[in-house]
Design an enzyme around this catalytic site. Structure first.
Site, mmCIF file in Angstrom:
data_model
loop_
_atom_site.group_PDB
_atom_site.id
_atom_site.type_symbol
_atom_site.label_atom_id
_atom_site.label_comp_id
_atom_site.label_asym_id
_atom_site.label_seq_id
_atom_site.Cartn_x
_atom_site.Cartn_y
_atom_site.Cartn_z
ATOM 1 N N SER A 218 0.750 -1.316 -0.008
ATOM 2 C CA SER A 218 -0.022 0.078 -0.066
ATOM 3 C C SER A 218 0.965 1.222 0.058
ATOM 4 O O SER A 218 1.848 1.134 0.741
ATOM 5 C CB SER A 218 -0.772 0.005 1.223
ATOM 6 N N LYS B 204 5.075 -0.170 8.146
ATOM 7 C CA LYS B 204 4.556 1.186 7.945
ATOM 8 C C LYS B 204 5.639 2.256 8.074
ATOM 9 O O LYS B 204 6.211 2.385 9.192
ATOM 10 C CB LYS B 204 3.646 1.611 8.833
ATOM 11 N N SER C 94 2.745 7.760 3.958
ATOM 12 C CA SER C 94 3.540 6.362 4.457
ATOM 13 C C SER C 94 3.261 5.696 3.133
ATOM 14 O O SER C 94 2.320 5.741 2.387
ATOM 15 C CB SER C 94 2.823 6.233 5.516
ATOM 16 N N VAL D 87 3.413 1.057 3.110
ATOM 17 C CA VAL D 87 3.073 -0.025 3.786
ATOM 18 C C VAL D 87 3.819 -1.269 2.897
ATOM 19 O O VAL D 87 3.459 -1.568 1.891
ATOM 20 C CB VAL D 87 1.956 -0.229 4.471
ATOM 21 N N ASP E 34 -9.959 10.953 11.205
ATOM 22 C CA ASP E 34 -9.784 10.825 9.923
ATOM 23 C C ASP E 34 -10.475 9.382 9.545
ATOM 24 O O ASP E 34 -10.341 8.546 8.669
ATOM 25 C CB ASP E 34 -8.528 10.501 9.262
ATOM 26 N N GLY F 122 0.599 5.731 0.099
ATOM 27 C CA GLY F 122 -0.074 6.880 0.246
ATOM 28 C C GLY F 122 0.690 8.230 0.308
ATOM 29 O O GLY F 122 1.813 8.156 0.094
ATOM 30 N N LYS F 123 -0.015 9.308 0.562
ATOM 31 C CA LYS F 123 0.777 10.615 0.480
ATOM 32 C C LYS F 123 1.681 10.697 1.724
ATOM 33 O O LYS F 123 2.525 11.693 1.981
ATOM 34 C CB LYS F 123 -0.132 11.669 0.339
#
Length: 516
Positions: free
Chosen positions: A260, A289, A265, A267, A405, A262-263
């Site tokens: 995975s 992570k 982090s 994973v 969030d 993301g902006k």
């Protein structure tokens, strides 16, 4: 074979007039010598005839003694290798001579000349060069390099009378500026300005100097960003070193790959190993992570951590790289609280700087799907809604946290239940914006389950009162948010007066109900 000469007999006097034999214009009597084919093909006879002709034509020249083609007592001509090397040397010298003739033909009287020095077969110290040839490599002065402009003496001027030239002369200053360009960084290409007699004004030189300085700083920033940031999937040299140490220590068996991105982090999936201590058990599959060390995504997210009393004393904008480590530490503490409360979430294994190792939610390197990507039946959707409502109440009352969030993007569906992830931005309800974050979470959850067909799903205002325990009876959303801001302002005033964020909450973490 010895030559056999056949002497011709004198002609017999035949009948004819007597004047023919005495006439001066008559044909002379020649004696023809007949020779065999072997005499004609004999080389020795040819040499003898040639020597006779040379002696008859040049009697004063002394004949040279015959000898072999290669002379010299110290040269071993019996070796084929020696003969081949001598012939190759002669060929190389002829080739170099041809190159010199080509240079002379092309250059002529031009001031700018070319050289075939790199194409010569024989080096200058091996060749029999003539005295007029110059080897530029052995000379101290390079004729093709322009001379630098001469500096003015300390007195500031040269010459006398009308021919005086000061250090402020336009031509002198222009040539000096051109020479100073050689002091720029090697990456900044300045060209051959001295050879072209280029004259730069002070204004142009200062602009070029500032531009060169800016380019040097920009290249340094790019190098620093490449070495210290985690732009490409969060794995920079320092992060790789941390991962290598985990694998070498036996904590992790192997790291399989990224699952995975993301902006904030990335994973990775890894297989767990053995722990150094017996009381700590490492799960078979782990999720690593790695928080990105680039600060672009964290510039506007400091509000989640600067007002949290757990990290307020350690927060400093002067060292923003520490914010990222605090961000990872904050998620570790929040996950620990949720785990103690029995909320389904990843189990924390270890934290190393900005790398957090947790248990993997999924099977065989396949992560559990997000709630937005899975298709559930009506019964499973109602079950998921009841579980999410219960988890939000536990998170608020038992863990004293607000997710901040919460949405279908941060909830996973695994083994028939919902799992909460990504709690790095979670804050306590005493945060100056904690109730606003809670109302936003309620709106996201309510809209998702209402669209999913759950008829029992509460709206955002009813869900907020159910989770927080407040009894805000506002007719519209604007008034409802105004009430929330009033509660936050009341809490902030209490903090300024008493210095503790315990105004709305008792020691056990349960929020009281305010009387209107």
């Amino acid at each position: 074979m010895d030559p056999v000469g056949v002497a011709a007999a004198p002609p017999e006097a035949g009948p004819g007039p007597a004047w023919r034999s005495k006439c001066p214009w008559g044909a002379p009597n020649t004696t023809s010598i007949s020779c065999s084919l072997a005499d004609v093909m004999s080389e020795q006879l040819a040499k003898e005839l040639q020597l006779e002709e040379e002696n008859a034509a040049f009697p004063e020249v002394v004949a040279v003694a015959e000898g072999p083609f290669i002379t010299g007592e110290n040269v071993d001509t019996s070796s084929d290798l020696m003969l081949a090397q001598m012939l190759q040397m002669e060929f190389d010298r002829e080739y170099d001579a041809q190159l010199r003739r080509e240079e002379k033909k092309i250059n002529g009287d031009s001031k700018v000349s070319i050289s075939f020095e790199n194409y010569r077969k024989v080096h200058p110290y091996d060749s029999d060069s003539s005295e007029d040839e110059v080897d530029w490599q052995d000379t101290r002065h390079d004729p093709y390099r322009a001379d630098k402009p001469t500096t003015t003496p300390r007195k500031g001027f040269i010459g006398k009378g009308k021919d005086i030239t000061t250090k402020h002369d336009e031509v002198v200053c222009g040539r000096k500026n051109t020479a100073r360009m050689e002091n720029f960084a090697p990456e900044f290409q300045v060209g051959d300005g001295i050879g072209m007699d280029l004259k730069l004004s002070n204004q142009v030189f200062n602009a070029l100097k500032q531009h060169a300085y800016s380019e040097e700083r920009r290249s340094a920033r790019l190098h620093e960003k490449k070495e210290h940031s985690t732009a490409e999937k969060a794995v920079d040299p320092k992060t790789r070193l941390l991962l290598y140490k985990m694998v070498n220590s036996g904590m992790l068996e192997t790291i399989t790959g990224c699952v995975s991105t993301g902006k904030e982090s990335v994973v990775f999936h890894a297989y767990g190993g053995k722990s150094a201590t017996e009381d700590k058990v490492i799960p078979p599959e782990c999720a690593i992570k790695v928080f990105k060390t680039t600060l672009n995504e964290f510039k506007n997210r400091d509000k989640y951590i600067k007002d949290d009393y757990r990290f307020k004393d350690r927060f400093s904008k002067l060292n923003p790289r520490k914010i990222i480590r605090m961000w990872a530490e904050k998620e570790m503490h929040n996950l620990t609280r949720m785990q103690h409360a029995g909320i389904p979430c990843p189990q924390v294994v270890i934290l190393k700087k900005h790398v957090l190792v947790m248990s993997f939610i999924g099977h065989d390197q396949v992560p559990a799907p997000k709630l937005k990507d899975v298709t559930l039946s009506i019964e499973d959707m109602k079950k998921a809604y009841d579980q999410v409502l219960n988890m939000m109440q536990q998170l608020y009352k038992e863990c004293n946290l607000v997710h901040a969030d919460l949405s279908e993007y941060n909830m996973l569906w695994h083994d028939g239940k919902v799992w909460l992830i990504d709690v790095s931005q979670s804050v306590e309800p005493t945060h100056p914006h904690g109730l606003e974050f809670l109302f936003r979470d309620c709106r996201n959850v309510s809209q998702f389950f209402q669209k999913g067909g759950v008829a029992e799903a509460l709206n955002e205002r009813e869900l907020f009162n159910a989770v927080s325990g407040f009894n805000i009876t506002a007719d519209n959303e604007v008034d409802f948010q105004a009430e929330i801001e009033a509660l936050e302002k009341m809490n902030e005033d209490h903090v300024q007066n008493h210095g503790k964020k315990l105004s709305m909450f008792s020691s056990d973490g349960d929020p009281p109900i305010y009387d209107e």
